[in-house]
Design an enzyme around this catalytic site. Structure first.
Site, mmCIF file in Angstrom:
data_model
loop_
_atom_site.group_PDB
_atom_site.id
_atom_site.type_symbol
_atom_site.label_atom_id
_atom_site.label_comp_id
_atom_site.label_asym_id
_atom_site.label_seq_id
_atom_site.Cartn_x
_atom_site.Cartn_y
_atom_site.Cartn_z
ATOM 1 N N ASP A 82 -3.042 4.173 -3.599
ATOM 2 C CA ASP A 82 -4.102 5.818 -2.439
ATOM 3 C C ASP A 82 -4.972 6.820 -2.917
ATOM 4 O O ASP A 82 -5.015 6.823 -2.443
ATOM 5 C CB ASP A 82 -4.407 5.743 -0.801
ATOM 6 C CG ASP A 82 -4.202 5.071 -0.005
ATOM 7 O OD1 ASP A 82 -4.854 3.875 -0.732
ATOM 8 O OD2 ASP A 82 -4.662 5.321 1.156
ATOM 9 N N ARG A 129 0.687 -1.096 0.328
ATOM 10 C CA ARG A 129 0.135 -0.227 -0.382
ATOM 11 C C ARG A 129 1.020 1.077 -0.152
ATOM 12 O O ARG A 129 2.041 1.218 1.081
ATOM 13 C CB ARG A 129 -0.708 -0.045 1.642
ATOM 14 C CG ARG A 129 -1.701 1.516 0.789
ATOM 15 C CD ARG A 129 -1.959 1.459 2.853
ATOM 16 N NE ARG A 129 -3.438 2.615 2.752
ATOM 17 C CZ ARG A 129 -3.336 4.033 3.439
ATOM 18 N NH1 ARG A 129 -2.541 3.078 4.495
ATOM 19 N NH2 ARG A 129 -4.046 4.705 3.821
#
Length: 400
Positions: A150, A91
């Site tokens: 993100d 991530r």
């Protein structure tokens, strides 16, 4: 056991969340959290085969020690898991303008993550450490590391949404614009909402609310993000656990010029001492605010400001829906569990046809999804997010 097992890593500045997930069926074989990095109490907790365990990592331990522990202690208990790993998904909080989707990590991607670090100074450097350590710990997967950004889902925003009314040169020369965050979560619940509403994603007009310690709202038109509440950094937008969200920028000059606060002190105030914590003067925990709403002035004050801001964003984003809003979606730790937040916020939006069913709203908590609106009124839905699954699926797809 599937042969599509993916190790998912989410490196924060002082923590590392990890999981091994089957990208095909979503089954989780391992999940855990290493935390308190650089402190005497650095520790790691994990769950495997239904058993929860924890251990000290040693004083001052950080990402390197945590990954070593995962490889040499946790996975050593179950070598077949290690042997079946096909990819590692990372991530990444900020990808700047460069990345509109997930990518296999190479030197140029590492440089791109470095370049965007000024927009996520706490997160991106930690992600880079995680990538470096993963490459060392899993040499057999060196070309199977994938970055999932993100910010990527928000890259479909039009110019009128992402530009600030600042000198245009600041955007052209320095990349100062709205980027948003929580994109992986907004993407996931958009896909799930399409199934629940029985509509093709590309025809879906919804407003998604990811509410956790950080929070953001996104306007999704025809399945694509057209606006989002977080900005250049995750400080803009909603009231959050410790972040202020939207303020008059001149407050910063006032704090500096009149109250004599330093820039660092103001930064700390806005990011770590504001939001629910600032309003209650006690805690950043929404559960306290919900539990004490009827009896404590500080809790009522915080909840009212929080829901007022959230309702304003939902209302504003209906203007971007081309005359058709299919649903509002709630996700994230607060969005999935704080029934009061949902009821109070939507209660302000009766003009848009929202009416919450009290019983359905209470039922849609603790990992349960469902509609929370009264029959025949505009749909409002709770969908538990699963960012780890999206990361695993992207990593698996790109390295297949």
């Amino acid at each position: 056991m599937s042969s599509k097992l993916v190790l998912v890593l989410n490196c924060g500045s002082s923590s590392l969340k990890f999981a091994i997930i089957d990208a095909v069926n979503g089954e989780e074989y391992l999940s855990g959290l290493a935390e308190c990095f650089h402190l005497p109490e650095a520790r790691i907790k994990w769950k495997m085969d239904g058993n929860k365990q924890e251990a000290a990592l040693g004083a001052g331990a950080a990402h390197s020690e945590a990954l070593n522990f995962i490889v040499n202690t946790i996975l050593a208990q179950k070598p077949e898991l290690s042997a079946q790993l096909t990819a590692i998904g990372h991530r990444i909080v900020h990808g700047g303008e460069k990345y509109t989707s997930s990518v296999v990590i190479d030197e140029s991607v590492i440089q791109g993550i470095k370049d965007a670090a000024s927009f996520a100074p706490l997160h991106n450097p930690a992600h880079l450490i995680g990538i470096e350590e993963a490459l060392k710990s899993f040499p057999q997967l060196k070309d199977k590391n994938v970055a999932v950004f993100d910010t990527a889902f928000h890259q479909t925003m039009p110019e009128e949404s992402y530009l600030y009314a600042l000198p245009y040169n600041l955007y052209k020369e320095h990349g100062i614009r709205r980027y948003g965050a929580h994109g992986t979560s907004h993407f996931y619940v958009t896909q799930e909402a399409a199934k629940m509403l029985n509509k093709p994603v590309e025809e879906l007009n919804i407003i998604t609310c990811h509410l956790g310690n950080g929070g953001s709202v996104s306007a999704i038109r025809n399945g694509k993000c057209v606006d989002t509440s977080m900005g250049l950094t995750p400080l803009e937008g909603l009231v959050m656990g410790t972040r202020s969200g939207d303020i008059d920028p001149a407050i910063i000059f006032h704090l500096h010029d009149t109250l004599g606060m330093s820039v660092d002190a103001i930064n700390k105030l806005l990011t770590k001492e504001s939001g629910l914590l600032g309003l209650t003067e006690v805690t950043s925990d929404c559960r306290y605010v919900e539990d004490n709403y009827a009896t404590k002035e500080d809790a009522k004050r915080a909840m009212d400001v929080y829901c007022h801001r959230l309702a304003k964003y939902i209302g504003a984003y209906t203007a971007l829906m081309d005359g058709r809003l299919d649903a509002v979606v709630f996700t994230g730790g607060i969005g999935e569990n704080a029934a009061m937040v949902r009821e109070l916020s939507l209660g302000k939006l009766g003009v848009l046809g929202f009416e919450v069913d009290h019983e359905r709203n209470l039922a849609a908590r603790f990992g349960k999804s469902g509609f929370i609106n009264k029959e025949g009124t505009r749909p409002a839905v709770v969908i538990p997010t699963n960012e780890e699954l999206v990361i695993a699926q992207d990593a698996s797809r790109l390295t297949a």
